[in-house]
Write a protein that holds these residues in place. Sequence first.
Motif, mmCIF file in Angstrom:
data_model
loop_
_atom_site.group_PDB
_atom_site.id
_atom_site.type_symbol
_atom_site.label_atom_id
_atom_site.label_comp_id
_atom_site.label_asym_id
_atom_site.label_seq_id
_atom_site.Cartn_x
_atom_site.Cartn_y
_atom_site.Cartn_z
ATOM 1 N N ASN A 1 -15.050 -6.529 -6.663
ATOM 2 C CA ASN A 1 -14.040 -5.483 -6.782
ATOM 3 C C ASN A 1 -13.659 -4.947 -5.412
ATOM 4 O O ASN A 1 -12.489 -4.725 -5.120
ATOM 5 C CB ASN A 1 -14.567 -4.333 -7.655
ATOM 6 N N ALA A 2 -14.673 -4.733 -4.563
ATOM 7 C CA ALA A 2 -14.421 -4.155 -3.247
ATOM 8 C C ALA A 2 -13.608 -5.087 -2.356
ATOM 9 O O ALA A 2 -12.758 -4.636 -1.583
ATOM 10 C CB ALA A 2 -15.747 -3.819 -2.569
ATOM 11 N N ALA A 3 -13.856 -6.391 -2.424
ATOM 12 C CA ALA A 3 -13.177 -7.340 -1.550
ATOM 13 C C ALA A 3 -11.867 -7.851 -2.148
ATOM 14 O O ALA A 3 -10.869 -8.002 -1.440
ATOM 15 C CB ALA A 3 -14.106 -8.519 -1.253
ATOM 16 N N PHE A 4 -11.870 -8.124 -3.436
ATOM 17 C CA PHE A 4 -10.733 -8.785 -4.067
ATOM 18 C C PHE A 4 -9.630 -7.811 -4.493
ATOM 19 O O PHE A 4 -8.441 -8.058 -4.256
ATOM 20 C CB PHE A 4 -11.211 -9.589 -5.281
ATOM 21 N N VAL A 5 -10.017 -6.699 -5.111
ATOM 22 C CA VAL A 5 -9.023 -5.808 -5.712
ATOM 23 C C VAL A 5 -8.049 -5.221 -4.690
ATOM 24 O O VAL A 5 -6.827 -5.285 -4.896
ATOM 25 C CB VAL A 5 -9.710 -4.690 -6.536
ATOM 26 N N PRO A 6 -8.508 -4.634 -3.552
ATOM 27 C CA PRO A 6 -7.522 -4.100 -2.602
ATOM 28 C C PRO A 6 -6.582 -5.186 -2.068
ATOM 29 O O PRO A 6 -5.383 -4.944 -1.904
ATOM 30 C CB PRO A 6 -8.393 -3.530 -1.475
ATOM 31 N N GLN A 7 -7.127 -6.379 -1.811
ATOM 32 C CA GLN A 7 -6.309 -7.461 -1.276
ATOM 33 C C GLN A 7 -5.299 -7.955 -2.321
ATOM 34 O O GLN A 7 -4.112 -8.140 -2.027
ATOM 35 C CB GLN A 7 -7.219 -8.604 -0.823
ATOM 36 N N GLY B 1 -15.856 3.982 -10.725
ATOM 37 C CA GLY B 1 -15.612 3.043 -9.632
ATOM 38 C C GLY B 1 -14.578 1.992 -9.976
ATOM 39 O O GLY B 1 -13.708 1.652 -9.162
ATOM 40 N N THR B 2 -14.639 1.477 -11.201
ATOM 41 C CA THR B 2 -13.698 0.445 -11.643
ATOM 42 C C THR B 2 -12.273 0.985 -11.680
ATOM 43 O O THR B 2 -11.326 0.323 -11.251
ATOM 44 C CB THR B 2 -14.093 -0.070 -13.040
ATOM 45 N N ALA B 3 -12.114 2.202 -12.200
ATOM 46 C CA ALA B 3 -10.771 2.788 -12.328
ATOM 47 C C ALA B 3 -10.247 3.334 -11.000
ATOM 48 O O ALA B 3 -9.039 3.324 -10.750
ATOM 49 C CB ALA B 3 -10.807 3.907 -13.369
ATOM 50 N N LEU B 4 -11.157 3.798 -10.133
ATOM 51 C CA LEU B 4 -10.753 4.488 -8.917
ATOM 52 C C LEU B 4 -10.224 3.544 -7.843
ATOM 53 O O LEU B 4 -9.235 3.848 -7.169
ATOM 54 C CB LEU B 4 -11.944 5.291 -8.376
ATOM 55 N N LEU B 5 -10.865 2.388 -7.658
ATOM 56 C CA LEU B 5 -10.515 1.510 -6.540
ATOM 57 C C LEU B 5 -9.056 1.055 -6.571
ATOM 58 O O LEU B 5 -8.360 1.147 -5.552
ATOM 59 C CB LEU B 5 -11.471 0.313 -6.496
ATOM 60 N N PRO B 6 -8.535 0.521 -7.700
ATOM 61 C CA PRO B 6 -7.119 0.114 -7.687
ATOM 62 C C PRO B 6 -6.174 1.270 -7.399
ATOM 63 O O PRO B 6 -5.172 1.101 -6.691
ATOM 64 C CB PRO B 6 -6.901 -0.439 -9.099
ATOM 65 N N LEU B 7 -6.480 2.471 -7.939
ATOM 66 C CA LEU B 7 -5.614 3.624 -7.733
ATOM 67 C C LEU B 7 -5.621 4.068 -6.270
ATOM 68 O O LEU B 7 -4.564 4.312 -5.671
ATOM 69 C CB LEU B 7 -6.059 4.770 -8.645
ATOM 70 N N LEU B 8 -6.805 4.163 -5.661
ATOM 71 C CA LEU B 8 -6.891 4.525 -4.243
ATOM 72 C C LEU B 8 -6.178 3.499 -3.378
ATOM 73 O O LEU B 8 -5.504 3.855 -2.398
ATOM 74 C CB LEU B 8 -8.353 4.648 -3.809
ATOM 75 N N SER B 9 -6.349 2.211 -3.705
ATOM 76 C CA SER B 9 -5.710 1.155 -2.916
ATOM 77 C C SER B 9 -4.195 1.310 -2.919
ATOM 78 O O SER B 9 -3.531 1.180 -1.879
ATOM 79 C CB SER B 9 -6.097 -0.226 -3.467
ATOM 80 N N SER C 1 -12.088 -10.169 -13.841
ATOM 81 C CA SER C 1 -12.118 -8.718 -14.071
ATOM 82 C C SER C 1 -11.321 -7.983 -13.004
ATOM 83 O O SER C 1 -10.540 -7.067 -13.313
ATOM 84 C CB SER C 1 -13.566 -8.213 -14.067
ATOM 85 N N GLY C 2 -11.529 -8.382 -11.737
ATOM 86 C CA GLY C 2 -10.786 -7.748 -10.656
ATOM 87 C C GLY C 2 -9.293 -7.949 -10.792
ATOM 88 O O GLY C 2 -8.494 -7.033 -10.526
ATOM 89 N N LEU D 1 -7.580 -8.444 -13.652
ATOM 90 C CA LEU D 1 -7.088 -7.614 -14.754
ATOM 91 C C LEU D 1 -7.086 -6.134 -14.387
ATOM 92 O O LEU D 1 -6.148 -5.397 -14.732
ATOM 93 C CB LEU D 1 -7.944 -7.846 -16.003
ATOM 94 N N ASN D 2 -8.128 -5.672 -13.675
ATOM 95 C CA ASN D 2 -8.171 -4.274 -13.265
ATOM 96 C C ASN D 2 -7.008 -3.936 -12.334
ATOM 97 O O ASN D 2 -6.440 -2.838 -12.401
ATOM 98 C CB ASN D 2 -9.497 -3.961 -12.568
ATOM 99 N N SER D 3 -6.652 -4.881 -11.446
ATOM 100 C CA SER D 3 -5.538 -4.660 -10.532
ATOM 101 C C SER D 3 -4.218 -4.533 -11.272
ATOM 102 O O SER D 3 -3.294 -3.865 -10.809
ATOM 103 C CB SER D 3 -5.444 -5.810 -9.521
ATOM 104 N N LEU D 4 -4.136 -5.179 -12.430
ATOM 105 C CA LEU D 4 -2.931 -5.096 -13.253
ATOM 106 C C LEU D 4 -2.950 -3.874 -14.177
ATOM 107 O O LEU D 4 -2.046 -3.685 -14.987
ATOM 108 C CB LEU D 4 -2.789 -6.371 -14.098
ATOM 109 N N GLY D 5 -4.016 -3.062 -14.045
ATOM 110 C CA GLY D 5 -4.129 -1.871 -14.879
ATOM 111 C C GLY D 5 -4.635 -2.145 -16.280
ATOM 112 O O GLY D 5 -4.516 -1.302 -17.168
ATOM 113 N N LYS D 6 -5.236 -3.319 -16.477
ATOM 114 C CA LYS D 6 -5.766 -3.694 -17.798
ATOM 115 C C LYS D 6 -7.297 -3.703 -17.700
ATOM 116 O O LYS D 6 -7.884 -4.641 -17.159
ATOM 117 C CB LYS D 6 -5.220 -5.057 -18.215
ATOM 118 N N PHE D 7 -7.930 -2.666 -18.218
ATOM 119 C CA PHE D 7 -9.363 -2.466 -18.029
ATOM 120 C C PHE D 7 -10.209 -2.866 -19.233
ATOM 121 O O PHE D 7 -11.400 -3.113 -19.108
ATOM 122 C CB PHE D 7 -9.642 -0.992 -17.699
ATOM 123 N N ALA D 8 -9.617 -2.907 -20.409
ATOM 124 C CA ALA D 8 -10.406 -3.023 -21.638
ATOM 125 C C ALA D 8 -11.157 -4.346 -21.748
ATOM 126 O O ALA D 8 -12.357 -4.365 -22.046
ATOM 127 C CB ALA D 8 -9.507 -2.816 -22.858
#
Length: 505
Positions: free
Chosen positions: A61-67, A284-292, A148-149, A151-158
């Motif tokens: 999540n830390a490496a892939f999601v922001p990128q 942590g899962t919800a916060l990282l994409p939003l902060l990015s 997972s990363g 889908l989370n980046s696309l705002g799909k968490f479920a």
Amino acid sequence: MNLFRAIATVSGITMISRFFGFIRDIMVAAVLGAGPLADVFFVAFKLPNLFRRLFAEGAFNAAFVPQFSGILTERGRHRAREFAEQALAVLLWSLLIFVILIEITMPWIMFIFAPGFATNPEKFDLAVLLSRITFPYLLFISLVSLMSGLLNSLGKFAAAAATPILLNICLIGAILWLINFTSTPAHALALGVVIAGAVQLFWLLFHVGKAGIKLRLLIPRLTPPVRTMLRRIVPAAVGAGVYQISLLVDTVVASLLPAGSISYLFFADRVNQLPMGMIGVAVGTALLPLLSRQLSAGDSAAAIHTQNRAIDITLFLSLPAAAALIVIALPTISVLFERGAFGPTETMATASALAVYATGLPAYVMVKAITPAYFAREDTSTPVKIGLLAVLVNLVLNLVLMGPFQHLGIAAATSASAWLNTILLAFVLFRRGHFSIDTRLKSRLPRMVFATVIMALFLYLGMNGLNEMLAGGQLEKCMALFLLVSGGLIVYFAISFFIGVADKE
């Protein structure tokens, strides 16, 4: 993207997962107890599970999601999909090679991971065998973390949040069915782990396709974006996974203690993981994409506000959870695990470990709300430096405390190192001007503590008042625990609303 809605989605699904997890753990405790066979299986389970937690909940999540989020925002979905395909190709082949190497060298790995088993050749050989069965789970779950990363980046968490449910269902199935075809229950559980990994991967592949992204398997190439991602993964794993690394250190040290010590710590940690997963991982899962996204847009003020709300939520929920686990640790462990091969002695030892672990619960959870501020700014080195210091402190405290306090010393060392890690991470952010506590959080924190103290006092008095029920049969114990937990929740939230901690906002 609404932070609270995203946290609620992940947390709600995690609650379902933890429910199945407790059913699983109850059944595992009944068939394995807390003896040598249980110790061996938990070591075999922890080896790939350590990487699962580092990859699925930290590094990837830390490496892939922001990128991925940056490419998606700046260059569009097509380029983002190309990056995901490149990452998938490199990750798949790297993991295949890594898993094969570990399988070959597993006896030497076991000398490092559980050196205390070496004095018992039969126990050591079984640990090697079961670890070889479970370790391919790492391949599946690492690919799951990529999905997972994405889908989370696309705002799909479920869908991603639901993957642990599949693991628990597979292990429950292993106990109910597969156990009839293996030499020991531990063998059945080990096979259940690797089957679960395959099920989780196919589940997320389906949902990624459903989200409109069809991933192709390419020839691996170290393109510049992939090199950037790989440079961030290892430090991110250390920075975000200090608690998991501390648990690894705990396992190594606990293997040197009397039989059952690893099991006591495992079961105590499983209960401690309930609020950690429902609160910390969800935040942590919800916060990282939003902060990015906020930082990519240059809105630092919004990022700081978002982080304050994330810390606000984590403390509001983790403080009472920690107090409750400390006060009612004994009835909790008794109701959950005391049956079959798990007797009163094991209950007392595990409950003591849970109470000690719980002193660090707010720190374990809060770090999930702090580290995304580093990763969203593409800074993975600072959490690594702080994390390594925390791991070193944990190791030193383990060695100092294991003698006089046995497995409780190990739990205390983990809690202390978690607080050190959290405090230093927050301090560095503050010094850099990337974080400041806003007025709302300052005013709410003392009131949270007050509401928590009142709830803890209620639980203590209630436990004494329900002594007869807690000493009765299983049904009476369950009813007493239900009354304590529900009563504690009512008291905490009632006090919180009355003194203004909880509101509609």
